[in-house]
Design a protein around this motif. Structure first.
Motif, PDB file in Angstrom:
ATOM      1  N   GLY A 148       0.677  -1.053  -0.405  1.00 29.46           N
ATOM      2  CA  GLY A 148      -0.638  -0.003  -0.211  1.00 29.46           C
ATOM      3  C   GLY A 148       0.831   1.548   0.266  1.00 29.46           C
ATOM      4  O   GLY A 148      -0.069   2.403   0.183  1.00 29.46           O
ATOM      5  N   GLU A 149       1.764   1.188  -0.417  1.00 34.19           N
ATOM      6  CA  GLU A 149       3.147   2.553  -0.578  1.00 34.19           C
ATOM      7  C   GLU A 149       3.190   2.745  -1.606  1.00 34.19           C
ATOM      8  O   GLU A 149       4.091   2.789  -2.441  1.00 34.19           O
ATOM      9  CB  GLU A 149       4.720   1.968   0.146  1.00 34.19           C
ATOM     10  CG  GLU A 149       4.087   1.480   1.442  1.00 34.19           C
ATOM     11  CD  GLU A 149       5.383   1.409   2.619  1.00 34.19           C
ATOM     12  OE1 GLU A 149       6.820   1.743   1.516  1.00 34.19           O
ATOM     13  OE2 GLU A 149       5.988   0.096   3.536  1.00 34.19           O
ATOM     14  N   LEU A 150       2.232   3.932  -2.105  1.00 30.97           N
ATOM     15  CA  LEU A 150       1.523   3.645  -3.522  1.00 30.97           C
ATOM     16  C   LEU A 150       3.000   4.822  -3.853  1.00 30.97           C
ATOM     17  O   LEU A 150       3.342   4.652  -5.184  1.00 30.97           O
ATOM     18  CB  LEU A 150       0.856   4.409  -3.733  1.00 30.97           C
ATOM     19  CG  LEU A 150      -0.484   4.184  -3.683  1.00 30.97           C
ATOM     20  CD1 LEU A 150      -1.540   4.204  -3.575  1.00 30.97           C
ATOM     21  CD2 LEU A 150      -0.784   2.414  -4.012  1.00 30.97           C
ATOM     22  N   ASP A 151       3.527   5.587  -3.207  1.00 27.58           N
ATOM     23  CA  ASP A 151       4.539   6.488  -3.784  1.00 27.58           C
ATOM     24  C   ASP A 151       5.995   5.644  -4.085  1.00 27.58           C
ATOM     25  O   ASP A 151       6.402   6.121  -4.776  1.00 27.58           O
ATOM     26  CB  ASP A 151       4.842   7.687  -2.557  1.00 27.58           C
ATOM     27  CG  ASP A 151       3.595   9.160  -2.266  1.00 27.58           C
ATOM     28  OD1 ASP A 151       3.421   8.785  -3.428  1.00 27.58           O
ATOM     29  OD2 ASP A 151       3.872   9.567  -1.304  1.00 27.58           O
ATOM     30  N   SER A 152       5.957   4.884  -3.292  1.00 26.37           N
ATOM     31  CA  SER A 152       7.387   3.931  -3.087  1.00 26.37           C
ATOM     32  C   SER A 152       7.261   3.125  -4.716  1.00 26.37           C
ATOM     33  O   SER A 152       8.104   3.164  -5.180  1.00 26.37           O
ATOM     34  CB  SER A 152       8.009   3.275  -2.074  1.00 26.37           C
ATOM     35  OG  SER A 152       8.032   4.393  -1.184  1.00 26.37           O
ATOM     36  N   ALA A 153       6.363   3.252  -4.868  1.00 23.46           N
ATOM     37  CA  ALA A 153       5.588   2.200  -5.921  1.00 23.46           C
ATOM     38  C   ALA A 153       5.448   2.380  -7.352  1.00 23.46           C
ATOM     39  O   ALA A 153       5.893   1.953  -8.518  1.00 23.46           O
ATOM     40  CB  ALA A 153       4.190   1.380  -5.855  1.00 23.46           C
ATOM     41  N   ARG A 154       5.418   4.120  -7.214  1.00 21.09           N
ATOM     42  CA  ARG A 154       5.554   4.652  -8.451  1.00 21.09           C
ATOM     43  C   ARG A 154       6.576   5.213  -8.700  1.00 21.09           C
ATOM     44  O   ARG A 154       6.710   5.352 -10.106  1.00 21.09           O
ATOM     45  CB  ARG A 154       4.591   6.218  -8.224  1.00 21.09           C
ATOM     46  CG  ARG A 154       5.115   7.037  -9.390  1.00 21.09           C
ATOM     47  CD  ARG A 154       4.073   8.212  -9.273  1.00 21.09           C
ATOM     48  NE  ARG A 154       2.465   8.039  -9.148  1.00 21.09           N
ATOM     49  CZ  ARG A 154       2.150   8.093 -10.347  1.00 21.09           C
ATOM     50  NH1 ARG A 154       2.937   7.707 -11.837  1.00 21.09           N
ATOM     51  NH2 ARG A 154       0.697   7.624 -10.635  1.00 21.09           N
ATOM     52  N   LYS A 155       7.972   5.618  -7.890  1.00 25.46           N
ATOM     53  CA  LYS A 155       9.405   5.416  -8.426  1.00 25.46           C
ATOM     54  C   LYS A 155       9.488   4.750  -8.700  1.00 25.46           C
ATOM     55  O   LYS A 155      10.950   4.699  -9.517  1.00 25.46           O
ATOM     56  CB  LYS A 155      10.084   5.543  -6.715  1.00 25.46           C
ATOM     57  CG  LYS A 155      11.322   5.989  -6.845  1.00 25.46           C
ATOM     58  CD  LYS A 155      11.991   5.919  -5.201  1.00 25.46           C
ATOM     59  CE  LYS A 155      13.684   5.863  -5.156  1.00 25.46           C
ATOM     60  NZ  LYS A 155      13.888   6.249  -3.775  1.00 25.46           N
ATOM     61  N   TYR A 156       9.481   3.279  -7.786  1.00 22.55           N
ATOM     62  CA  TYR A 156      10.224   2.168  -8.546  1.00 22.55           C
ATOM     63  C   TYR A 156       9.787   1.309  -9.950  1.00 22.55           C
ATOM     64  O   TYR A 156      10.619   0.843 -11.301  1.00 22.55           O
ATOM     65  CB  TYR A 156      10.340   1.239  -7.987  1.00 22.55           C
ATOM     66  CG  TYR A 156      11.833   1.240  -6.706  1.00 22.55           C
ATOM     67  CD1 TYR A 156      12.915   0.789  -7.397  1.00 22.55           C
ATOM     68  CD2 TYR A 156      11.488   1.622  -5.277  1.00 22.55           C
ATOM     69  CE1 TYR A 156      13.307   1.069  -5.935  1.00 22.55           C
ATOM     70  CE2 TYR A 156      12.359   2.056  -4.856  1.00 22.55           C
ATOM     71  CZ  TYR A 156      13.452   1.393  -5.146  1.00 22.55           C
ATOM     72  OH  TYR A 156      14.757   2.058  -4.048  1.00 22.55           O
ATOM     73  N   LEU A 157       8.649   2.046 -10.368  1.00 20.83           N
ATOM     74  CA  LEU A 157       7.830   1.226 -12.231  1.00 20.83           C
ATOM     75  C   LEU A 157       8.256   2.634 -12.860  1.00 20.83           C
ATOM     76  O   LEU A 157       8.911   2.521 -13.759  1.00 20.83           O
ATOM     77  CB  LEU A 157       6.593   2.015 -11.809  1.00 20.83           C
ATOM     78  CG  LEU A 157       5.228   1.064 -11.203  1.00 20.83           C
ATOM     79  CD1 LEU A 157       4.197   1.004 -10.928  1.00 20.83           C
ATOM     80  CD2 LEU A 157       5.663  -0.665 -12.176  1.00 20.83           C
ATOM     81  N   ASP A 158       8.665   3.507 -12.052  1.00 17.15           N
ATOM     82  CA  ASP A 158       9.305   4.760 -13.158  1.00 17.15           C
ATOM     83  C   ASP A 158      10.627   4.324 -13.585  1.00 17.15           C
ATOM     84  O   ASP A 158      11.425   4.761 -14.803  1.00 17.15           O
ATOM     85  CB  ASP A 158       9.410   6.498 -12.520  1.00 17.15           C
ATOM     86  CG  ASP A 158       8.091   7.258 -12.515  1.00 17.15           C
ATOM     87  OD1 ASP A 158       7.478   6.849 -13.500  1.00 17.15           O
ATOM     88  OD2 ASP A 158       7.794   7.691 -11.587  1.00 17.15           O
ATOM     89  N   LEU A 159      11.771   3.991 -12.020  1.00 16.69           N
ATOM     90  CA  LEU A 159      12.576   3.679 -12.350  1.00 16.69           C
ATOM     91  C   LEU A 159      12.722   2.457 -13.649  1.00 16.69           C
ATOM     92  O   LEU A 159      13.882   2.643 -14.981  1.00 16.69           O
ATOM     93  CB  LEU A 159      13.223   3.482 -10.974  1.00 16.69           C
ATOM     94  CG  LEU A 159      13.643   4.523  -9.932  1.00 16.69           C
ATOM     95  CD1 LEU A 159      14.520   4.139  -9.059  1.00 16.69           C
ATOM     96  CD2 LEU A 159      15.439   5.329 -10.796  1.00 16.69           C
ATOM     97  N   ALA A 160      11.801   1.610 -13.311  1.00 20.65           N
ATOM     98  CA  ALA A 160      11.900   0.846 -14.422  1.00 20.65           C
ATOM     99  C   ALA A 160      11.376   0.786 -15.982  1.00 20.65           C
ATOM    100  O   ALA A 160      11.902  -0.263 -16.854  1.00 20.65           O
ATOM    101  CB  ALA A 160      10.424  -0.590 -13.946  1.00 20.65           C
ATOM    102  N   LEU A 161      10.577   1.810 -15.695  1.00 18.50           N
ATOM    103  CA  LEU A 161      10.331   2.361 -17.277  1.00 18.50           C
ATOM    104  C   LEU A 161      10.892   3.237 -18.002  1.00 18.50           C
ATOM    105  O   LEU A 161      11.581   2.856 -20.040  1.00 18.50           O
ATOM    106  CB  LEU A 161       9.062   3.118 -17.326  1.00 18.50           C
ATOM    107  CG  LEU A 161       8.025   2.914 -17.141  1.00 18.50           C
ATOM    108  CD1 LEU A 161       7.124   3.522 -16.106  1.00 18.50           C
ATOM    109  CD2 LEU A 161       6.820   1.893 -17.807  1.00 18.50           C
ATOM    110  N   GLN A 162      12.531   3.881 -17.245  1.00 18.42           N
ATOM    111  CA  GLN A 162      13.295   4.642 -18.111  1.00 18.42           C
ATOM    112  C   GLN A 162      14.082   3.797 -18.235  1.00 18.42           C
ATOM    113  O   GLN A 162      14.408   3.087 -19.369  1.00 18.42           O
ATOM    114  CB  GLN A 162      13.915   5.535 -16.514  1.00 18.42           C
ATOM    115  CG  GLN A 162      13.351   6.697 -16.331  1.00 18.42           C
ATOM    116  CD  GLN A 162      13.452   7.299 -15.251  1.00 18.42           C
ATOM    117  OE1 GLN A 162      14.735   7.094 -14.867  1.00 18.42           O
ATOM    118  NE2 GLN A 162      12.880   7.993 -13.744  1.00 18.42           N
TER     119      GLN A 162
END
Length: 309
Positions: A89-103
């Motif tokens: 349920g830690e959405l900010d951290s999830a977004r951070k690593y999804l962005d890094l994976a997308l990059q």
């Protein structure tokens, strides 16, 4: 990996540690094997709710992945860590690593498009949008992913994406469109019970609930009753549910019966039955049979009423 797939996470951790010792002792590691073992270890820690150990293991996996030549491992490691945060349920951290994976994905070859890791990454991004209540954005993402997957040998992933599209359409009140995506998934699972039994409990429960809601919203009560009956029969074959899971599903089925068929069950008696249920399979079967009979009876009343009209 077998222990992990069977849900034996403590045994999985013991096996992974022994496996890593063998790799170190005989100098067998080529990078990938140690990375793969670390990912399995991370998942096991997370499932055992050893959160600190899981986070350390996921970070180690990312470092190992970055030492491998193929960019896909760096994408996968960050995507797995993002999924871990989603489940916490830690959405900010999830977004951070999804962005890094997308990059990381953008630096790889075009051949990654349409591969399982590509679909998994965008599936997790869509899950993030859903948890944030951004259903239209999630819908658009899954529709785009569906187009990317078209024509590729990823039938299972396409089916899951269709389910995601249907779920978001339902949340947006577009029930007729939702039924068009959810019905084929339901029909496939009904005809292939061995696949249904392997699915996560939350997946098939959400599918049944969403399709039932969409049928009800469009006044398709006979189709809705069919979904409810199948749901009850399927649960009756899955008596290994935990007490909390059984109680939750039972409440769901009773709520459906009350809401859509206008039955007036004795709520106090129902609560007493739920409290007394514990792990009694006989009581659980009896309650399911009662609900099944109610569902069939009310469907028959609806049919006769319509016929008289």
């Amino acid at each position: 990996d077998l222990y992990r797939r069977l849900g034996l996470y403590e045994e999985s951790l013991e096996h992974q540690e022994s496996y890593r010792e063998v790799l170190r002792h005989y100098e067998l590691d080529n990078g990938y094997m140690y990375y793969s073992s670390t990912i399995h270890q991370s998942i096991a820690f997370a499932q055992l709710e050893q959160i600190h150990e899981a986070m350390q293991s996921y970070c180690e996996a990312i470092q190992l992945a970055d030492n491998l030549k193929d960019v896909i491992f760096g994408v996968s490691a960050r995507n797995n860590y993002a999924l871990f945060f989603l489940e916490q349920g830690e959405l900010d951290s999830a977004r951070k690593y999804l962005d890094l994976a997308l990059q990381r994905l953008e630096t790889g070859p075009d051949s990654l498009v349409g591969r399982p890791i590509y679909a998994s990454l965008y599936d997790n991004l869509g899950e993030l949008y859903q948890r944030e209540g951004k259903f239209l954005l999630a819908l658009q993402l899954f529709q785009a992913l569906r187009e990317e997957l078209e024509g590729k040998a990823l039938t299972k992933r396409i089916r899951k994406t269709n389910f995601r599209i249907g779920w978001n359409l339902s949340r947006l009140g577009r029930h007729r469109e939702a039924i068009g995506y959810l019905e084929p998934v339901f029909d496939f699972l009904r005809e292939n019970p061995e696949v249904l039994r392997r699915l996560d409990q939350g997946y098939h429960r959400t599918l049944f609930e969403t399709l039932s809601e969409s049928y009800a919203a469009k006044g398709n009560y006979e189709q809705q009753a069919e979904v409810e009956r199948f749901h009850i029969l399927f649960l009756n074959s899955r008596l290994k549910y935990s007490r909390d899971e059984r109680t939750k599903v039972l409440r769901f089925l009773v709520r459906r019966t009350q809401t859509f068929y206008e039955q007036r069950l004795n709520q106090e008696q129902l609560e007493a039955d739920i409290q007394a249920m514990h792990y009694s399979e006989d009581r659980w079967k009896l309650l399911l049979v009662i609900l099944l009979i109610l569902s069939a009876a009310t469907a028959g009343v609806t049919f006769l009423y319509r016929r008289n009209i």
